[in-house]
Design a protein around this motif. Structure first.
Motif, short mmCIF file in Angstrom:
data_model
loop_
_atom_site.label_atom_id
_atom_site.label_comp_id
_atom_site.label_asym_id
_atom_site.label_seq_id
_atom_site.Cartn_x
_atom_site.Cartn_y
_atom_site.Cartn_z
N PRO A 63 95.03 15.66 43.45
CA PRO A 63 94.67 15.25 42.01
C PRO A 63 93.83 13.90 41.97
O PRO A 63 93.70 13.48 43.13
CB PRO A 63 96.26 14.94 41.31
N GLN A 113 88.06 16.05 42.17
CA GLN A 113 87.30 15.16 42.59
C GLN A 113 86.77 13.83 41.57
O GLN A 113 86.08 14.28 40.69
CB GLN A 113 85.92 15.51 43.44
N THR A 114 87.36 13.04 41.73
CA THR A 114 87.14 11.83 40.73
C THR A 114 85.59 11.53 40.35
O THR A 114 85.37 11.55 39.14
CB THR A 114 87.65 10.46 41.16
N1 LIG Z 1 88.24 12.31 47.05
C1 LIG Z 1 89.41 12.60 46.18
C2 LIG Z 1 90.73 12.07 46.59
C3 LIG Z 1 92.03 12.57 45.95
C4 LIG Z 1 93.00 11.82 46.30
O1 LIG Z 1 93.18 11.28 47.44
N2 LIG Z 1 94.19 11.87 45.60
C5 LIG Z 1 95.37 11.45 45.62
C6 LIG Z 1 95.86 10.65 44.54
S1 LIG Z 1 94.82 9.13 44.25
C7 LIG Z 1 96.38 12.29 46.18
O2 LIG Z 1 97.09 12.58 45.56
N3 LIG Z 1 96.38 12.75 47.51
C8 LIG Z 1 97.22 13.72 48.08
C9 LIG Z 1 96.69 13.96 49.26
O3 LIG Z 1 95.75 13.52 49.99
O4 LIG Z 1 97.33 14.80 49.98
C10 LIG Z 1 89.11 11.86 44.82
O5 LIG Z 1 88.26 10.98 44.80
O6 LIG Z 1 89.50 12.61 43.71
#
Ligand SMILES: N[C@@H](CCC(=O)N[C@@H](CS)C(=O)NCC(=O)O)C(=O)O
Length: 249
Positions: free
Chosen positions: A64, A76-77
């Motif tokens: 997420p 992807q944000t």
């Molecule tokens: N590059 C991705 C990174 C996404 C990310 O790291 N999400 C986090 C929450 S902010 C997460 O839940 N990660 C779970 C994981 O990496 O296993 C974005 O910018 O959306």
């Protein structure tokens, strides 16, 4: 396509989801923050887990936040921010300017990640409490070098944007990049009040941008609402006093 969005993100934190919420709020878009809804409304963590599950139709998301709009399932944000902003007049018009906006947005994502990594230098699978000495070293390097470098960079980008007399990071009007910069500055003020506070005289344009975004009527009303979660010690921007100190001259 009807402008009704579903955001899937961890329910208890601003985190990366907040960059997206700020755009949705400023756009006045209709959206559900699905994992914050009760189970009875098909919300909660079960709904978040479901959207991450493999499917035969499309590559499933790695993590997420995820935005759902009609049939589109977008992770992807930075990609989500760009998609929403271009649909809601919060992105520049011309394609070269859109790419430049994305370049700034990707740099904001780098900045957010480096800020996060100060409390998790060994990785996200360990608790902060299990990496405190490493966090102290990483935070010192962040305060002395990376924080001034990133903030100095964005201050200069504002200064160089003659098209808005330095009021916006890109182009002549408010964009998603300004909203995301606001969120970074809010996050730093929470996480590193000493370090960030000691930078104030070096970033007058960024400080003015932060104040202007805070006063946008839709943003002001969002910030005062229950939809805006408070910062806490689970998200990207965490306040650990032992990691904070003023930045040197
Ligand atoms: N590059 C991705 C990174 C996404 C990310 O790291 N999400 C986090 C929450 S902010 C997460 O839940 N990660 C779970 C994981 O990496 O296993 C974005 O910018 O959306």
């Amino acid at each position: 396509m009807k402008d009704r969005y579903e955001l899937y993100y961890w329910p208890g934190i601003q985190g990366r989801g907040e960059f997206i919420r700020l755009i949705l709020e400023q756009a006045g878009a209709e959206y559900a923050d699905v994992a914050r809804l009760p189970k009875s409304e098909n919300g909660g963590l079960a709904a978040l887990r479901r959207i991450l599950e493999p499917t035969p139709d499309r590559p499933h998301p790695f993590a997420p936040p995820v935005l759902v709009h009609g049939d589109l399932v977008l992770p992807q944000t930075t990609l989500i921010c760009r998609y929403l902003a271009e649909r809601h007049e919060l992105a520049p018009e011309r394609i070269p300017d859109r790419l430049l906006a994305e370049h700034l947005q990707l740099t904001i994502a780098d900045f957010a990640l480096e800020t996060h990594d100060t409390h998790h230098p060994l990785g996200v699978t360990l608790y902060y409490e299990d990496q405190k000495p490493e966090a102290a070293r990483r935070a010192a390097a962040f305060r002395d070098s990376r924080l001034p470098k990133f903030l100095g960079y964005f201050e200069r980008v504002l200064e160089e944007n003659g098209r808005s007399s330095g009021r916006h990071l890109i182009g002549e009007a408010l964009t998603y990049v300004d909203l995301s910069m606001f969120q970074i500055l809010e996050g730093l003020a929470h996480a590193y009040p000493e370090a960030f506070g000691s930078m104030a005289t070096r970033i007058p344009r960024l400080s003015a941008l932060r104040a202007r975004v805070r006063e946008l009527p839709r943003i002001a009303s969002y910030l005062a609402s229950e939809r805006r979660l408070p910062f806490n010690e689970h998200g990207l921007f965490r306040h650990y006093p032992e990691l904070d100190a003023p930045v040197g001259p």
